[in-house]
Design an enzyme around this catalytic site. Structure first.
Site, mmCIF file in Angstrom:
data_model
loop_
_atom_site.group_PDB
_atom_site.id
_atom_site.type_symbol
_atom_site.label_atom_id
_atom_site.label_comp_id
_atom_site.label_asym_id
_atom_site.label_seq_id
_atom_site.Cartn_x
_atom_site.Cartn_y
_atom_site.Cartn_z
ATOM 1 N N HIS A 325 -9.314 55.349 36.704
ATOM 2 C CA HIS A 325 -9.809 55.585 38.060
ATOM 3 C C HIS A 325 -10.802 54.500 38.483
ATOM 4 O O HIS A 325 -10.468 53.616 39.272
ATOM 5 C CB HIS A 325 -10.443 56.977 38.135
ATOM 6 C CG HIS A 325 -10.822 57.394 39.519
ATOM 7 N ND1 HIS A 325 -11.599 58.498 39.777
ATOM 8 C CD2 HIS A 325 -10.544 56.865 40.739
ATOM 9 C CE1 HIS A 325 -11.775 58.635 41.075
ATOM 10 N NE2 HIS A 325 -11.149 57.643 41.681
ATOM 11 N N HIS A 330 -11.085 51.482 42.081
ATOM 12 C CA HIS A 330 -12.317 51.178 42.831
ATOM 13 C C HIS A 330 -12.856 49.792 42.519
ATOM 14 O O HIS A 330 -13.123 48.985 43.413
ATOM 15 C CB HIS A 330 -13.396 52.220 42.502
ATOM 16 C CG HIS A 330 -13.172 53.549 43.116
ATOM 17 N ND1 HIS A 330 -13.812 53.960 44.266
ATOM 18 C CD2 HIS A 330 -12.376 54.588 42.747
ATOM 19 C CE1 HIS A 330 -13.424 55.190 44.579
ATOM 20 N NE2 HIS A 330 -12.549 55.589 43.667
ATOM 21 N N HIS A 517 -4.354 54.948 43.140
ATOM 22 C CA HIS A 517 -5.573 55.727 43.357
ATOM 23 C C HIS A 517 -5.260 57.181 43.667
ATOM 24 O O HIS A 517 -5.909 58.092 43.145
ATOM 25 C CB HIS A 517 -6.410 55.133 44.489
ATOM 26 C CG HIS A 517 -7.687 55.891 44.728
ATOM 27 N ND1 HIS A 517 -7.849 56.772 45.776
ATOM 28 C CD2 HIS A 517 -8.845 55.934 44.019
ATOM 29 C CE1 HIS A 517 -9.056 57.301 45.719
ATOM 30 N NE2 HIS A 517 -9.682 56.823 44.665
ATOM 31 N N ASN A 521 -6.706 60.440 41.585
ATOM 32 C CA ASN A 521 -7.863 61.001 42.294
ATOM 33 C C ASN A 521 -7.636 62.394 42.862
ATOM 34 O O ASN A 521 -8.433 63.301 42.636
ATOM 35 C CB ASN A 521 -8.293 60.060 43.428
ATOM 36 C CG ASN A 521 -9.552 60.560 44.124
ATOM 37 O OD1 ASN A 521 -10.653 60.426 43.594
ATOM 38 N ND2 ASN A 521 -9.393 61.153 45.301
ATOM 39 N N ILE A 667 -12.489 57.545 49.019
ATOM 40 C CA ILE A 667 -13.265 58.667 48.482
ATOM 41 C C ILE A 667 -13.224 58.573 46.968
ATOM 42 O O ILE A 667 -12.329 57.928 46.405
ATOM 43 C CB ILE A 667 -12.714 60.037 48.949
ATOM 44 C CG1 ILE A 667 -13.623 61.180 48.508
ATOM 45 C CG2 ILE A 667 -11.316 60.246 48.417
ATOM 46 C CD1 ILE A 667 -15.005 61.152 49.073
#
Length: 667
Positions: A325, A330, A517, A521, A667
């Site tokens: 993740h 990110h 993602h 997520n 997010i």
């Protein structure tokens, strides 16, 4: 490392002792096009080191055009995340004073969903209506007492089957159709061996023997035959975690092992866990300790197996959050964003193609650095690597990350989960045909790649047009040599010479921000909301490792108590549950892949038509996924009490839905 900073360092530069130098540094790194020209940077708050006190602020600067829009600030779920981090979590810490307090019974865990936890209202939320508006799923009001109660929604997994987390077949299924489908890999060599220095970490040979495996699969084939037929799979966290075992064990309230978990694939495509190996390196004057645990019909071995599973799940939770993740989506997207802003003009077609995939990522990452992945933050206090979390993430980047393997087909091939096959529809064949993440993900990848192909071929109709684009060459050079400076000389970097090269590069970047993602997520609350299914930390060692008479007696008399003591504490569990609920939520104005056309795309009729085809393919994919989830022959998708795999469905309603693929990491 170029995309990482030590958790105690400044975000954009090494220690800077005055604001003027920091502003100069930022202006050099970001182009003026990334700033509002009217902003007086001298008035901004930045993370500054005081040489005398080393005190710092927690504010991470984000260029204005990377920040959330006004509408997003009002509606976006990041505002909810901010409220959870800065309001709810401190309130939980006030309500649960004993940070070491665990759950005495499983019924106490159930109360989190039925009765909830009374939480004192923080000063910033004196208006009860505001509190409930921002955190509607979490905070409930009890009118007759006036108290605020943190009561969690029951995750769909638990709602369908209260004991889903207990079953070994679900343990295996979730490696293919769960929250972290990026770790399972094919076993290609036997015996299993560590690559770590045996002088430091002990004998490298695995304790999982050929005889043990053949016994567990009932003698239906030899290990050699199982490997040849591609039947053996592994979750291997042995070499990554073993160097941290001694350091992590010095921390209060946690422990760690290196681990290997072996699975066998049945003709139905389902995975059965065969064995778990836990290893402690030589330490404290003791030799290396390793033990293999297997499913059993005997009560003692059965409870040891359950405890071993809890440890492996904590390892998988940490790897998921820190590598699958944070690192791979990110973190690694930031160099693409920065290079695009610095090297491609606002009118450049590739800038226009990529902007939706970059929207709001810098802002959400800044928030993560303030309270999630910061020193002493949520991740360090609730996940098993503890204060070594970011270091472990950096090590994983150094050892394993490579740009070409971020493309989904290459990732699957690199893990042995697919093989190149010219006769297959897309040139690759899945090792396990019923691999929900891979099956749906490849369809999404194909649709995304076709859209990128149509776009790129329109603006770059011949090979020379790519090579002659100076902005594009500078952009790709910066990504490789500045964004990933420590890997700039690796031979696996794609070259950028032809439209086909550009298509592959852009599709990989877009996939990481969207499909990858989404896969790791938006199922976080579904699979982690009932934390026994995915504990984020194992607090106690296995009762069979150098046991005292008292510890062994407790295990024999009350094994359930020992398992509950191993699970996260009440404050750790409730904190993570609140965070996962928020991270899994779609905002009301979520920007889903292929749903809304960017204005710049609609201005060109060729691009507009290509986008409409792309959008149509994604709508088709929704129906295809529904069809697969209704197919009773696909055992990893459907069955009694089983949650269907929908994380690759492109569109979603607002809230925690377990589906929906946004353009960007927002997010």
């Amino acid at each position: 490392m170029s995309i990482f900073r030590n958790q105690h360092d400044d975000y954009l530069s090494p220690i800077i002792t005055n604001k003027k130098r920091l502003i100069t540094s930022i202006k050099q790194y970001f182009p003026f096009s990334s700033f509002d020209h009217n902003v007086d940077l001298s008035l901004c708050t930045f993370p500054i080191a005081d040489p005398a006190s080393e005190s710092r602020t927690l504010i991470n600067y984000v260029p204005r055009d990377e920040a959330f829009s006004e509408i997003k600030q009002l509606q976006f779920s990041a505002k909810t995340l901010y409220s959870v981090l800065h309001g709810l979590v401190p309130s939980l810490e006030t309500a649960i004073i004993d940070t070491d307090l665990g759950f005495p019974y499983f019924t106490t865990i159930d109360k989190l969903f039925n009765e909830g936890v009374n939480v004192p209202m923080p000063e910033t939320f004196k208006e009860k209506a505001l509190w409930r508006t921002i955190l509607p799923r979490l905070v409930k009001g009890i009118e007759d007492t006036g108290k605020e109660v943190l009561r969690f929604e029951t995750p769909e997994t638990m709602d369908r089957d209260k004991f889903f987390w207990f079953r070994d077949e679900e343990f295996g299924r979730q490696t293919l159709a769960g929250l972290n489908p990026y770790s399972i890999r094919l076993v290609t060599e036997w015996p299993l061996r560590s690559t770590l220095d045996p002088e430091i970490y002990g004998p490298p040979e695995s304790a999982i023997t050929k005889e043990l495996i053949e016994k567990e699969i009932g003698g239906i084939m030899t290990v050699e035959e199982a490997i040849k037929q591609k039947k053996l799979f592994i979750l291997d966290y042995h070499d990554l975690l073993l160097p941290y075992v001694e350091k992590v064990r010095e921390l209060k309230g946690t422990t760690l092992y290196g681990s290997r978990t072996l699975f066998f694939s049945y003709p139905s495509g389902t995975l059965r866990p065969l064995a778990i190996e836990l290893t402690r390196p030589p330490m404290d004057g003791k030799p290396q300790w390793k033990q293999v645990f297997t499913p059993s019909w005997h009560s003692t071995e059965c409870w040891l197996w359950r405890l071993a599973k809890a440890h492996v799940l904590a390892h998988d939770s940490g790897y998921h959050q820190l590598v699958s993740h944070w690192l791979r989506t990110h973190c690694c997207t930031e160099p693409y964003i920065i290079a695009t802003n610095r090297q491609l003009s606002a009118m450049h077609p590739i800038n226009r193609l990529l902007q939706p995939h970059f929207r709001y990522t810098m802002e959400i990452n800044a928030l993560a650095r303030e309270a999630l992945v910061n020193a002493g933050g949520i991740i360090e206090s609730t996940f098993s690597p503890g204060k070594y979390s970011m270091e472990l993430s950096s090590v994983a980047y150094d050892k394993h990350w490579r740009f070409d393997h971020e493309a989904l087909p290459k990732d699957l091939i690199s893990r042995g989960m697919a093989v190149e096959d010219p006769s297959a529809p897309r040139g690759i064949k899945l090792t396990i045909e019923d691999y929900p993440f891979a099956k749906d993900g490849l369809d999404l990848w194909d649709a995304l790649k076709q859209w990128v192909t149509d776009f790129v071929n329109h603006y770059y109709p011949n090979p020379s047009s790519v090579e002659s684009d100076e902005e594009l060459r500078s952009w790709w050079t910066e990504i490789r040599t500045v964004g990933h400076a420590d890997k700039k000389d690796e031979p696996w970097w794609p070259v950028l010479k032809t439209p086909e090269d550009l298509i592959d590069i852009i599709t990989t970047i877009a996939w990481v921000a969207s499909g990858h993602h989404a896969a790791v997520n938006f199922g976080q609350y579904t699979f982690g909301g009932y934390f026994p299914n995915r504990p984020t930390v194992a607090r106690t060692k296995m009762p069979i490792e150098d046991p005292s008479d008292e510890d062994w007696k407790l295990f024999l008399e009350k094994p359930e108590d020992v398992l509950l003591q191993c699970f996260p504490s009440q404050i750790q569990a409730t904190t993570v549950m609140a965070i996962l609920d928020t991270l899994s939520s779609h905002s009301p104005d979520e920007e889903y892949l292929g749903k809304q056309m960017e204005q710049a795309w609609g201005d060109d009729p060729v691009i507009k038509a290509a986008f409409e085809r792309f959008s149509g393919r994604l709508k088709e994919l929704e129906g295809i996924i529904d069809e697969r989830n209704a197919n009773e022959n696909l055992k990893n998708r459907t069955g009694a009490g089983m949650v269907p795999y929908e994380l690759m469905k492109p569109f979603s309603e607002p809230g925690v839905t377990g589906q929906g693929v946004p353009y960007s990491i927002s997010i």
